[in-house]
Enzyme design. Structure first.
Site, PDB file in Angstrom:
ATOM      1  N   MET A 152      38.292  46.631  34.586  1.00 55.61           N
ATOM      2  CA  MET A 152      38.784  45.469  35.326  1.00 55.61           C
ATOM      3  C   MET A 152      38.305  45.476  36.770  1.00 55.61           C
ATOM      4  O   MET A 152      38.331  44.445  37.454  1.00 55.61           O
ATOM      5  CB  MET A 152      40.315  45.460  35.305  1.00 55.61           C
ATOM      6  CG  MET A 152      40.947  46.671  35.973  1.00 55.61           C
ATOM      7  SD  MET A 152      42.723  46.717  35.689  1.00 55.61           S
ATOM      8  CE  MET A 152      43.174  48.191  36.615  1.00 55.61           C
ATOM      9  N   LYS A 153      37.852  46.624  37.269  1.00 55.05           N
ATOM     10  CA  LYS A 153      37.485  46.744  38.671  1.00 55.05           C
ATOM     11  C   LYS A 153      36.186  46.017  39.022  1.00 55.05           C
ATOM     12  O   LYS A 153      35.902  45.800  40.200  1.00 55.05           O
ATOM     13  CB  LYS A 153      37.369  48.219  39.051  1.00 55.05           C
ATOM     14  CG  LYS A 153      38.658  49.017  38.902  1.00 55.05           C
ATOM     15  CD  LYS A 153      39.702  48.592  39.905  1.00 55.05           C
ATOM     16  CE  LYS A 153      40.894  49.548  39.909  1.00 55.05           C
ATOM     17  NZ  LYS A 153      41.868  49.233  40.958  1.00 55.05           N
ATOM     18  N   ASP A 154      35.412  45.622  38.016  1.00 53.18           N
ATOM     19  CA  ASP A 154      34.211  44.826  38.305  1.00 53.18           C
ATOM     20  C   ASP A 154      34.581  43.553  39.052  1.00 53.18           C
ATOM     21  O   ASP A 154      33.852  43.089  39.933  1.00 53.18           O
ATOM     22  CB  ASP A 154      33.505  44.442  37.005  1.00 53.18           C
ATOM     23  CG  ASP A 154      32.815  45.609  36.328  1.00 53.18           C
ATOM     24  OD1 ASP A 154      32.960  46.748  36.798  1.00 53.18           O
ATOM     25  OD2 ASP A 154      32.124  45.372  35.323  1.00 53.18           O
TER      26      ASP A 154
END
Length: 316
Positions: free
Chosen positions: A43-45
């Site tokens: 999710m950090k993208d």
């Protein structure tokens, strides 16, 4: 489907999957946002792209600059991808306690990795708040030495905005606005704060609950009995700056064993290979689904890919 001019256009728009197998025979239905299907496997993208582009628009990041960030690995991987496309040099500062796959991926993407030894008594795979303090200290030193632009995800409002403007909107649309509970762990609090803010704006009746390690329920105001746990990238035993307690309607804890068993069930029953923290989210959702009214709809996050944990005990 149109083609992308670069991989950053492939960030987001991940599937929402009903967990009909691990959730069978439970009164409530569990839906999981497959964030491990982002290009960097987490999710950090989303926040990596938002934080870089917001800094560019504000004139704080210019061509030729060096980007610096303290990371457990996933935000760093997202930043390495974005920096590769945009032409920035990227330096990731991370604890030696994080899984080695993450540093290998970072280096493969062209990042320079600065590893920081764990504090006394540190155990690989269990990064504590003390370990994080050592990482932050080293990041401050490198910021001056390299004259770098420090992303500073723990204090960067764009972290929350990345999920407010994308992840939350996708969950709302994919569930057609029929959401009773949202569950998630908290690390920087960017994901929880961003998503909870957006969902409550759309429907104040949605209940947003935080998932915490049983040994470190600091956000619930309970004592930390052991800061070492397997939920990498989350629950560091301290309250993050981006945390907004008014968004939280309840707290639920999971043990290491529960998180591991849930991650293994997701792999063998749902075909979803995810990490410890995703397992923690689903373990909490399973428990909640057991006491909810029939037809209740619970949404949670599959944070990152299990491919990043193959050297650990997660799937052994």
């Amino acid at each position: 489907m149109r083609s992308c001019t670069s991989v950053i256009q492939a960030i987001g728009n991940t599937p929402l999957i009903e967990l009909g197998r691990v959730g069978k025979d439970l009164p409530a239905k569990i839906f999981a946002k497959a964030e491990f299907m982002n290009p960097g496997g987490s999710m950090k993208d989303r926040i990596a792209l938002r934080m870089i582009e917001d800094a560019e628009q504000a004139g704080r990041l210019k061509p030729g600059d060096t980007v610096l960030e303290e990371t457990s690995g996933n935000t760093g991987i997202g930043l390495a991808i974005v920096c590769a496309i945009k032409g920035y040099r990227f330096v990731a500062v991370m604890s030696e306690g994080n899984s080695p796959e993450r540093r290998q991926i970072l280096r493969a993407l062209g990042a320079k990795v600065e590893l920081v030894p764990q504090g006394e008594g540190g155990k690989p795979g269990q990064v504590t708040g003390k370990d994080l303090e050592l990482v932050e200290q080293r990041a401050k030193e490198l910021e001056k030495q390299l004259n770098a632009f420090w992303i500073n995800q723990f204090h960067n409002p764009s972290n929350c905005l990345g999920h407010y403007s994308t992840t939350a909107q996708e969950i709302w649309e994919q569930m057609e606005g029929k959401i009773d509970y949202f569950l998630d762990v908290v690390g920087t609090s960017g994901t929880f704060t961003g998503i909870a803010t957006a969902l409550k704006e759309k429907d104040p009746n949605i209940k947003c609950w935080v998932v915490e390690p049983a040994s470190a329920p600091v956000l619930a105001g309970k004592p930390v009995t052991d800061p070492k746990h397997v939920l990498q990238g989350s629950s560091y035993g301290k309250v993050p700056e981006l945390w907004q307690p008014e968004l939280c309607d309840g707290y639920i804890t999971v043990t290491d064993g529960e998180a591991i068993r849930a991650a293994r069930r997701l792999a063998t029953e749902e075909g979803l290979l995810v990490g410890y923290t995703a397992g923690g989210n689903v373990a909490a959702a399973i428990r909640m689904a057991g006491w909810c009214d029939p037809g209740t709809r619970i949404a949670t996050i599959l944070c990152d890919s299990g491919m990043k944990y193959l050297s650990t005990d997660l799937f052994k």
